[in-house]
Design a protein around this motif. Structure first.
Motif, PDB file in Angstrom:
ATOM      1  N   PRO A  25      47.504  39.266  49.512  1.00  0.00           N
ATOM      2  CA  PRO A  25      46.457  38.534  48.794  1.00  0.00           C
ATOM      3  C   PRO A  25      45.033  38.995  49.117  1.00  0.00           C
ATOM      4  O   PRO A  25      44.084  38.598  48.439  1.00  0.00           O
ATOM      5  N   VAL A  26      44.883  39.845  50.129  1.00  0.00           N
ATOM      6  CA  VAL A  26      43.546  40.259  50.556  1.00  0.00           C
ATOM      7  C   VAL A  26      42.809  40.955  49.414  1.00  0.00           C
ATOM      8  O   VAL A  26      43.347  41.850  48.751  1.00  0.00           O
ATOM      9  N   GLY A  27      41.587  40.498  49.175  1.00  0.00           N
ATOM     10  CA  GLY A  27      40.738  41.095  48.151  1.00  0.00           C
ATOM     11  C   GLY A  27      41.004  40.584  46.751  1.00  0.00           C
ATOM     12  O   GLY A  27      40.404  41.067  45.790  1.00  0.00           O
ATOM     13  N   LYS A  28      41.901  39.612  46.610  1.00  0.00           N
ATOM     14  CA  LYS A  28      42.205  39.071  45.290  1.00  0.00           C
ATOM     15  C   LYS A  28      41.750  37.626  45.214  1.00  0.00           C
ATOM     16  O   LYS A  28      41.778  36.900  46.210  1.00  0.00           O
ATOM     17  N   THR A  29      41.343  37.219  44.024  1.00  0.00           N
ATOM     18  CA  THR A  29      41.056  35.800  43.821  1.00  0.00           C
ATOM     19  C   THR A  29      42.392  35.062  43.789  1.00  0.00           C
ATOM     20  O   THR A  29      43.452  35.682  43.663  1.00  0.00           O
ATOM     21  N   ALA A  30      42.332  33.754  43.881  1.00  0.00           N
ATOM     22  CA  ALA A  30      43.553  32.954  43.821  1.00  0.00           C
ATOM     23  C   ALA A  30      44.286  33.226  42.499  1.00  0.00           C
ATOM     24  O   ALA A  30      45.510  33.373  42.467  1.00  0.00           O
ATOM     25  N   ARG A  31      43.533  33.330  41.415  1.00  0.00           N
ATOM     26  CA  ARG A  31      44.130  33.595  40.102  1.00  0.00           C
ATOM     27  C   ARG A  31      44.785  34.974  40.073  1.00  0.00           C
ATOM     28  O   ARG A  31      45.914  35.125  39.593  1.00  0.00           O
ATOM     29  N   GLN A  32      44.094  35.986  40.561  1.00  0.00           N
ATOM     30  CA  GLN A  32      44.659  37.343  40.586  1.00  0.00           C
ATOM     31  C   GLN A  32      45.936  37.383  41.420  1.00  0.00           C
ATOM     32  O   GLN A  32      46.918  38.024  41.032  1.00  0.00           O
ATOM     33  N   PHE A  33      45.913  36.708  42.560  1.00  0.00           N
ATOM     34  CA  PHE A  33      47.106  36.681  43.402  1.00  0.00           C
ATOM     35  C   PHE A  33      48.249  35.960  42.691  1.00  0.00           C
ATOM     36  O   PHE A  33      49.391  36.395  42.729  1.00  0.00           O
ATOM     37  N   GLY A  34      47.929  34.851  42.006  1.00  0.00           N
ATOM     38  CA  GLY A  34      48.946  34.127  41.253  1.00  0.00           C
ATOM     39  C   GLY A  34      49.575  34.997  40.177  1.00  0.00           C
ATOM     40  O   GLY A  34      50.793  35.016  40.001  1.00  0.00           O
TER      41      GLY A  34
END
Length: 176
Positions: A25-34
């Motif tokens: 998840p590093v470097g990603k927004t919560a939405r991007q990670f989702g």
């Protein structure tokens, strides 16, 4: 999930790992990670031969919406859907007793309707008719367990084991 994986191995199946186990998840927004989790889940299903879906009601009267998506995704690929639930209360019972708080539905032109006027599905099925249909019509099965209300509804694994046994029988019949 670890325990379920160990049990799947006992039945001769190579279980998928959690899709998010391979993601950072590093470097990603919560939405991007989702979104990356959703796409990784789709890749796992593309690689899988079949699904065993836990359709025990989750945070409501019905199955988890993400798991329902997974059932549909696998059915659309023509893969067998094996499902289980740890409640023996059918969808109609849960809908009328839990969602409508026990209020008796009004039958209009042969259709049961809640106080809000919406149809109350009464097809003698475990969950939403699309989930039951996916399991039954794909060659899989929908196993119904009966875990007591005061027990571990989401953690009990007997129906999961019964579902694995049904899957094992399905695959053994196809290879013999």
């Amino acid at each position: 999930m670890r325990k379920k994986g160990e049990i799947a191995l006992e039945y001769g199946f190579d279980p998928s790992t959690l899709a998010e186990d391979d993601l950072d998840p590093v470097g990603k927004t919560a939405r991007q990670f989702g979104i990356s989790i959703g796409l990784a889940n789709e890749r796992k299903m593309d690689e899988a031969d079949f699904i065993i879906a836990n359709l025990t009601p989750f945070r409501g009267i019905s199955a988890d919406v993400g798991t329902a998506f997974e059932v549909g995704y696998m059915r659309a690929q023509g893969k067998p859907v094996f499902a289980y639930t740890n409640t023996d209360r059918d969808y109609f019972t849960r809908l009328s007793a839990d969602y409508y708080a026990g209020a008796q539905p009004e039958v209009i032109d042969g259709v049961a309707r809640g106080a809000d006027g919406l149809m109350i599905e009464n097809h003698d099925m475990v969950d939403n008719l699309m989930l039951d249909t996916a399991a039954e019509e794909s060659g899989g099965a929908f196993v119904v367990g009966a875990v007591a209300a005061d027990a571990d509804l989401l953690g009990d694994l007997q129906a999961f084991r019964d579902c694995l046994a049904a899957a094992r029988a399905y695959w053994d019949a196809r290879t013999s």
